[in-house]
Design an enzyme around this catalytic site. Structure first.
Site, PDB file in Angstrom:
ATOM      1  N   HIS A  24       3.625  -2.457   3.057  1.00 41.62           N
ATOM      2  CA  HIS A  24       3.641  -1.082   2.566  1.00 41.62           C
ATOM      3  C   HIS A  24       4.955  -0.792   1.844  1.00 41.62           C
ATOM      4  O   HIS A  24       6.018  -1.232   2.288  1.00 41.62           O
ATOM      5  CB  HIS A  24       3.467  -0.081   3.719  1.00 41.62           C
ATOM      6  CG  HIS A  24       2.133  -0.192   4.409  1.00 41.62           C
ATOM      7  ND1 HIS A  24       1.866  -1.187   5.337  1.00 41.62           N
ATOM      8  CD2 HIS A  24       0.997   0.549   4.307  1.00 41.62           C
ATOM      9  CE1 HIS A  24       0.628  -1.043   5.770  1.00 41.62           C
ATOM     10  NE2 HIS A  24       0.072   0.005   5.166  1.00 41.62           N
ATOM     11  N   ASP A  77       0.823  -1.210   0.000  1.00 40.88           N
ATOM     12  CA  ASP A  77       0.000   0.000   0.000  1.00 40.88           C
ATOM     13  C   ASP A  77       0.865   1.271   0.000  1.00 40.88           C
ATOM     14  O   ASP A  77       2.011   1.264   0.459  1.00 40.88           O
ATOM     15  CB  ASP A  77      -0.893   0.031   1.244  1.00 40.88           C
ATOM     16  CG  ASP A  77      -1.990  -1.029   1.201  1.00 40.88           C
ATOM     17  OD1 ASP A  77      -1.980  -1.841   0.260  1.00 40.88           O
ATOM     18  OD2 ASP A  77      -2.832  -1.037   2.113  1.00 40.88           O
TER      19      ASP A  77
END
Length: 685
Positions: A201, A48
């Protein structure tokens, strides 16, 4: 796409129980709940918040090394900033999902904002890669069990646009940097042979642990027969990225180029902000240091004079008052010049420059015949056709009888000791001119208070520094004393510029004369009382100063006193009175942008910090001038409003100068500050 059709909700507004127990991928496109889980031994690594120019390439390198594929839930703004990374993802077989354009909370954002964010991200993806996506992961979401009512509603809304909402089976919480072992442990999980969607992430901070953790995950699970693939492939669906339409590509490319351009602009503005901040702090520090040096030098000089018991230096003085339509204040000016404790003869020469009001009549009424035994005494009136202020000053200088000439504006009032204090530095034969200390008399309104602060903090602190450095650029027209020989050495007052006082002062400095500042010689002047009048006055001042700087630019390359003046004064004026005001609006634009799109807390703290610095410098300047500190309450508002006005004046002056236009000598409308009844008149110390 597999698993059950849902069930009753818990309470109104909350997601149905079936949704919180469903697979990590939700399909609500037909108005009913369907979900899917990854097939056995299929791991979908998802990343992400990227793409990030530092961490995403490292993760892509690790994935390529292990021949693994993943899904990147990218922020649209980051795609637009890093289109090459988005293209690399697609080229190397990865999948890109929608993570909104600016990482908003879809559950709390209004519907129009959410739709705009998703559409912009699609356009950025189309412009960068030529593809679109049907996958979305809501920022701040995790596993289905943690699904909130707001997120459930956002998932229903995005489904109407054709999106599959992707949550996660295993949240590594790598954003918290728990350590590589913890990241691996959470990613691997306890289910032997089970498939999973793993959340990681690739942006938002230091991702060193994430990169190393992914390397360890791939190494550990690949040997156990796991396949690392995209979300779509993991759940048995066609690829989530499909070719975008031509319109989407065209609009997307425009968006990407616009984002790249804006990023460059924001970077440039951020640099300007930093430079302006450093220059502002540096200038304040320099002014305060030199002010302290000036105060110490003045005290030592006065002490030496007192110890030597030198007689007061009081030569005859000619005071010249150029006047054009000054009926509102000319009487107060003349009477203040005559009501003095100066011990030597004084002649006051009023030069009426073709006034169309009662200026000449009022001045004539104050001109009794001088005593026969002392012709250098009293008031004389000279009338001439309108020719501008330099012409009026030169007429008065030619008619003056004394060797010391004082120039005073027709809206200015002296105190009883002003002339004596102004002339005192002339005891030094090297001093060719003396600048007095100009005070704003009509300071009751907000505009007057702003100008009062500007005069005390800006003008007078500057003059203390210029005095120490021996490079005074301006003796104000309101109060200045000159030797006739100094005036003659530069050919009198020139009309080459609209700032005749600045032009004259610079010329005298270049001739080798000392020009000093006498803080105790106070002159009270009427400042503009309206924004329009203030604009006209400052426009003329600024434009004239630019003209004078250009006229005397040769001093930068000369030797002797002229070069001494040019290399100390002109760079300072160029940086702080021209360049900084020109760039200041861009800095303010960046500040406004930052309040909405960056960290508003940091910008607010920066503004408060520099306002506090200004306040401290202002307090010191006010104390040096013997002024009350209560005026500082208007300083924050001055920084927001008045400062912007002065910046715009500088910009307009620069545009006028570059265009080669010429302005004529203008006057401001007087309101008669010094003609008010005694009980309401300004207090003159």
């Amino acid at each position: 796409m597999g698993e059950g059709t849902g069930g009753p909700g818990r309470t109104a507004g909350e997601p149905p129980t079936a949704a919180t127990r469903a697979g990590a991928v939700l399909n609500l496109t037909n108005g009913e709940l369907r979900s899917a889980r990854p097939l056995p031994r299929r791991i979908a690594l998802t990343f992400d918040d990227g793409p990030d120019p530092e961490w995403t390439p490292q993760l892509l390198d690790v994935l390529r090394k292990h021949n693994a594929h993943a899904t990147f839930f990218a922020i649209g703004a980051n795609i637009a900033k890093n289109p090459g990374l988005a293209r690399r993802m697609i080229r190397e077989g990865h999948e890109i999902g929608n993570h909104t354009y600016t990482h908003i909370d879809m559950g709390s954002a209004p519907a129009w904002r959410t739709k705009l964010e998703l559409d912009l991200t699609q356009r950025a993806l189309a412009g960068a890669t030529g593809r679109s996506t049907n996958l979305i992961r809501q920022p701040y979401s995790s596993t289905p069990s943690g699904l909130t009512g707001a997120q459930w509603q956002a998932a229903q809304s995005s489904a109407k646009q054709g999106y599959l909402t992707v949550f996660t089976d295993r949240d590594t919480e790598d954003w918290a940097r728990p350590g590589i072992d913890k990241i691996v442990e959470r990613a691997v999980g306890a289910g032997a042979g089970a498939g999973a969607i793993v959340m990681l992430h690739d942006s938002g901070g230091d991702r060193t642990e994430t990169v190393k953790g992914v390397e360890a995950i791939l190494t550990r699970l690949a040997g156990k027969g796991y396949e690392f693939t995209t979300v779509s492939e993991a759940i048995g669906l066609p690829p989530g990225n499909t070719p975008a339409s031509t319109d989407e590509k065209v609009i997307g490319k425009a968006l990407v180029w616009g984002q790249l351009g804006s990023s460059w602009i924001i970077g440039a503005l951020a640099l300007l902000f930093a430079v302006a901040a450093v220059l502002t702090a540096l200038r304040l520090a320099i002014l305060l240091i030199f002010a302290r040096v000036h105060v110490g030098r003045v005290r030592r000089l006065r002490k030496r004079r007192a110890q030597r018991h030198q007689p007061v230096f009081s030569p005859p003085v000619s005071v010249i008052v150029p006047a054009y339509n000054e009926e509102a204040g000319i009487e107060a000016t003349i009477r203040s010049l005559l009501d003095t404790d100066y011990q030597a003869p004084i002649e006051v020469i009023v030069v009426d420059d073709g006034s169309t009001d009662r200026t000449a009549e009022i001045a004539h009424s104050l001109t009794p015949h001088p005593p026969p035994h002392n012709p250098l005494h009293g008031v004389r009136l000279i009338r001439k056709p309108n020719g501008g202020k330099p012409s009026a000053l030169n007429t008065g200088i030619a008619a003056a009888r004394a060797d010391i000439v004082v120039l005073v504006d027709g809206d200015t009032v002296f105190q009883r000791d002003t002339l004596a204090n102004l002339v005192a530095p002339m005891v030094n034969p090297q001093v060719g001119a003396v600048s007095g200390n100009t005070k704003v008399a009509n300071r009751r309104g907000i505009i007057g208070r702003w100008q009062h602060i500007e005069y005390v903090i800006g003008f007078n602190l500057d003059r203390r520094m210029f005095d120490v450095l021996q490079c005074m650029p301006t003796i104000p027209g309101a109060i200045g004393a000159f030797r006739r020989r100094a005036l003659a050495s530069v050919g009198g007052v020139s009309d080459d510029t609209l700032a005749e006082d600045t032009d004259l002062t610079m010329a005298i400095c270049r001739e080798g004369w000392r020009v000093v500042y006498e803080e105790s010689a106070l002159a009270w002047t009427e400042a503009p009382s309206s924004i329009r009048q203030l604009w006209r006055q400052r426009y003329r001042w600024c434009y004239g100063t630019l003209q004078a700087m250009w006229k005397h630019r040769g001093s930068l390359f000369q030797g002797g006193r002229s070069g001494h003046f040019g290399r100390r004064c002109l760079p300072y004026l160029t940086v702080f009175q021209v360049a900084l005001p020109l760039f200041a609006p861009a800095v303010d634009i960046f500040t406004l942008y930052g309040l909405y799109f960056l960290d508003p807390g940091k910008l607010a703290l920066s503004w408060l910090f520099f306002t506090l610095l200004q306040a401290l410098a202002g307090a010191y300047a006010l104390r040096l001038d013997g002024e009350p500190l209560r005026t500082l309450w208007v300083l924050p508002l001055q920084q927001i409003v008045y400062r912007q006005l002065m910046y715009l004046v500088t910009i307009q002056s620069m545009v006028t100068a570059v265009a080669g236009a010429r302005l004529r000598w203008q006057t401001i409308r007087r309101t008669g500050t010094f003609s008010t009844p005694p009980e309401t008149a300004p207090q003159v110390r």
